[in-house]
Design a protein around this motif. Structure first.
Motif, PDB file in Angstrom:
ATOM      1  N   ARG B 229     -16.414 -32.342 -57.654  1.00 49.04           N
ATOM      2  CA  ARG B 229     -17.296 -32.620 -58.774  1.00 49.04           C
ATOM      3  C   ARG B 229     -18.749 -32.806 -58.360  1.00 49.04           C
ATOM      4  NH1 ARG B 229     -14.134 -37.047 -62.178  1.00 49.04           N
ATOM      5  NH2 ARG B 229     -12.109 -36.042 -62.195  1.00 49.04           N
ATOM      6  N   HIS B 230     -18.975 -33.358 -57.183  1.00 50.89           N
ATOM      7  CA  HIS B 230     -20.361 -33.680 -56.822  1.00 50.89           C
ATOM      8  C   HIS B 230     -20.877 -32.866 -55.652  1.00 50.89           C
ATOM      9  CE1 HIS B 230     -20.569 -37.090 -59.547  1.00 50.89           C
ATOM     10  NE2 HIS B 230     -19.299 -37.317 -59.219  1.00 50.89           N
ATOM     11  N   ARG B 233     -20.813 -28.661 -55.860  1.00 51.19           N
ATOM     12  CA  ARG B 233     -21.745 -28.123 -56.867  1.00 51.19           C
ATOM     13  C   ARG B 233     -23.179 -28.189 -56.388  1.00 51.19           C
ATOM     14  NH1 ARG B 233     -20.376 -30.058 -62.845  1.00 51.19           N
ATOM     15  NH2 ARG B 233     -22.302 -28.934 -63.174  1.00 51.19           N
ATOM     16  N   ASN B 234     -23.561 -29.300 -55.775  1.00 53.93           N
ATOM     17  CA  ASN B 234     -24.940 -29.410 -55.308  1.00 53.93           C
ATOM     18  C   ASN B 234     -25.191 -28.567 -54.069  1.00 53.93           C
ATOM     19  OD1 ASN B 234     -26.458 -31.285 -57.046  1.00 53.93           O
ATOM     20  ND2 ASN B 234     -24.683 -32.592 -56.601  1.00 53.93           N
ATOM     21  N   LEU B 236     -23.990 -25.803 -53.443  1.00 51.94           N
ATOM     22  CA  LEU B 236     -24.004 -24.373 -53.747  1.00 51.94           C
ATOM     23  C   LEU B 236     -25.410 -23.817 -53.964  1.00 51.94           C
ATOM     24  CD1 LEU B 236     -20.922 -23.671 -56.015  1.00 51.94           C
ATOM     25  CD2 LEU B 236     -21.483 -22.612 -53.845  1.00 51.94           C
TER      26      LEU B 236
END
Lengths: 289, 315
Positions: B229-230, B233-234, B236
């Protein structure tokens, strides 16, 4: 940081460098190829260009360690001479990149925000849009294929790499107090760049130089593979692979050995680069990609 | 966003113009006259002169450049010296091989690299991590065209699963054509995947050391949930930039790989153009690829600005 203690620091660095496993391994592998290239100047098991059609496509044996190619040339000898071509091309190309790129980068940093800075950086961006292969294609279309053109193409490709690196590193140094002190002491931008900035970005340049060297070996192999590099009869690793391609089902050894030579050289240089980077800046260790 | 976009658009147009000037000028220094080259050794001087006139070679340099650029803007690349057909048509035909090949390789590289990079970072300093780092180190060192030859040796000559080269065309059926592009795409994708996996790993490692990850764990999320979730995503964001940049490398790399597999793509076209001194073809293909690099870089910058508002104000 002071220049006076640099030699001692350096002696310590060499020792520390060999403590790093990746540096030591990379150095050993690279040294083997450089020595093979140098040795080929005075000795190779066979004449690397001598044709002996009766001996063609021989598998590796005691006589021909890596076998022979479709003209009966000894592949081991050709790889030795090919090492010379590849290393020379990549080395000079790195030299061009440093010689042209670093002064440009330092100049841009010294005049940060000025028109000169803007022009240098935009020109860099422009050259950056041309992959080495395309530069080589353009140059070859004009002057015909040769090892010199490969050097120029890879060299031009290297210029913006070093210019950006030098500018970026120099910009952070320009805000340091000792640079300010030098300016107060009346030193001009050129002297400051040469005496204070350059020695302090040397580490970065060496690491990047190793990486560009390995990229240069790969680029030279690709260029000579498609016929844009060293021309026959000069043996080059890429050319050998191009010859091997048509023979691959008959004589796979023709493809295996030159390819392995490229992989090992590039791997050696990359490991050296990694080792040096860890050594110079442990903080960067994780971000190596 | 609007002023930033405008500024970037102006710089995009300027870059494209500058690149076109460089390419045009480089090919003006070519020794020899294309007209006499086209007509052969025995051509009458009058015929050569007439052809020069027809090809516009007697016009001033600036005029020829402008004609060329205006032509380009209309999709008119000029007529190939050797094929005697519009270069645009030749390129369009070949692009149907090179472009799908590059996209296929990009897809393979991404699908392969991202999970590998994530596993490597999540299990940092484990045996899997060391193994992955070792393999990717090797992958970076392998020239893609040599890897391609090894693939041919294994999958075409020994196992006979794939044909060793050639392209049946998209009319032969989508999957038939795709199969012909599979080995080339794998060969292209491997070194890029190695680089990408390493970028993914280091980006994720950077993200994992952020405070908000600790916060996420502290509020009770499991390691896996935090990762998905954290962290990922960042992490990427920088990875996407590299993927964008890799596309231009893949397009240029396709030129070389096409040689291994005898694919009728842009690479074959440009190398034939060099041997036959068909400079219009060389000029157009190089132009197209450089434009692709510049435009992709621009799009990546734009995408970046969309995701990260800080960049907009800085630029």
């Amino acid at each position: 940081m002071s220049v006076g203690t640099l030699p001692e620091v350096k002696r310590g660095l060499v020792g520390a460098a060999f403590q790093s496993k990746s540096f030591a391994l990379g150095f050993a592998v690279t040294a083997v190829f450089i020595l093979a290239a140098l040795l080929s100047l005075i000795w190779t098991p066979y004449d690397a260009t001598a044709l002996a059609v009766s001996d063609k496509l021989k598998a590796p044996s005691g006589l021909h360690w890596f076998g022979t190619d479709h003209f009966g040339r000894d592949i081991f000898s050709m790889i030795m001479v090919g090492a010379r071509t590849s290393i020379a091309v990549a080395f000079v190309a790195v030299g061009i990149g440093i010689a042209a790129g670093v002064p440009l980068g330092l100049w841009a940093a010294a005049k940060q925000g000025s028109l000169v800075d803007e022009i240098i950086m935009r020109a860099n961006d422009l050259v950056f849009a041309f992959p080495a292969l395309l530069i080589a294609i353009l140059i070859t279309a004009v002057f015909g294929p040769s090892a010199i053109n490969a050097i120029i193409a890879i060299g031009i490709f290297n210029i913006p790499v070093f210019a950006r690196l030098a500018r970026g590193a120099a910009l952070t140094l320009w805000t340091r107090e000792y640079i300010f002190a030098a300016r107060v002491a009346g030193k001009g931008a050129v002297r400051i760049s040469a005496e204070h900035i350059l020695p302090n970005i040397m580490n970065l340049l060496i690491v990047q130089g190793t990486i560009q060297f390995s990229l240069g070996i790969l680029a030279d192999a690709a260029l000579s593979y498609v016929g844009l590099g060293a021309q026959p009869p000069t043996p080059s690793w890429g050319r050998m692979l191009a010859d091997a391609q048509t023979m691959i089902s008959l004589a796979p050894h023709m493809a295996l050995f030159p390819g392995a030579a490229i992989v090992l050289t590039v791997l050696g240089l990359n490991l050296m680069g990694d080792g040096l980077r860890d050594l110079f800046d442990p903080k960067l260790r994780r971000s190596r990609s | 966003m609007a002023p930033y976009l405008l500024k970037r658009l102006i710089s995009l147009v300027l870059s494209l113009l500058a690149a076109s000037v460089v390419i045009f000028l480089v090919l003006q220094v070519v020794p020899g006259d294309p007209a006499s080259y086209m007509l052969g050794m025995n051509a009458q001087p009058e015929t050569v002169e007439a052809l020069r006139q027809q090809m516009g070679l007697n016009e001033p340099l600036v005029w020829r450049y402008l004609t060329w650029v205006v032509g380009l803007a209309h999709g008119d690349f000029g007529v190939s010296y050797t094929y005697k057909v519009p270069t645009g048509e030749l390129i369009a035909q070949r692009l149907w091989v090179s472009l799908p090949l590059a996209l296929y390789a990009l897809l393979l590289s991404t699908v392969l690299a991202l999970p590998i990079g994530i596993i490597s970072a999540a299990k940092r300093n484990s045996a899997a991590d060391y193994g992955i780092m070792g393999v990717t180190q090797l992958g970076i060192a392998v020239p893609n065209f040599w890897f391609a030859m090894l693939l041919v040796l294994l999958f075409s000559i020994t196992l006979r699963w794939f044909s060793a080269g050639g392209f049946p065309g998209w009319n032969a059926g989508f999957f038939v054509a795709l199969k012909a592009l599979t080995l080339p795409a794998v060969a292209l994708a491997l070194p890029q995947a190695s680089i990408l996996a390493r970028v993914m790993r280091s980006s994720l490692l950077d993200t994992l050391s952020e405070d908000y990850i600790r916060t996420a764990r502290a509020k009770g999320l499991t390691r896996g949930q935090t990762l998905v979730r954290h962290a990922v995503r960042n992490a990427l964001i920088p990875v996407l930039t590299i993927i964008g940049l890799q596309f231009s490398f893949l397009l240029a790399g396709a030129i070389i790989i096409e040689n291994v597999f005898y694919l009728p793509g842009l690479g074959r076209l440009v190398f034939q153009g060099i041997t036959q001194r068909d400079l219009i073809v060389v000029q157009s293909v190089v132009m197209l690829l450089v434009f692709a690099v510049i435009i992709i870089t621009f799009l990546v910058d734009m995408a970046y600005a969309l995701v990260d508002p800080r960049l907009r104000s800085r630029a």
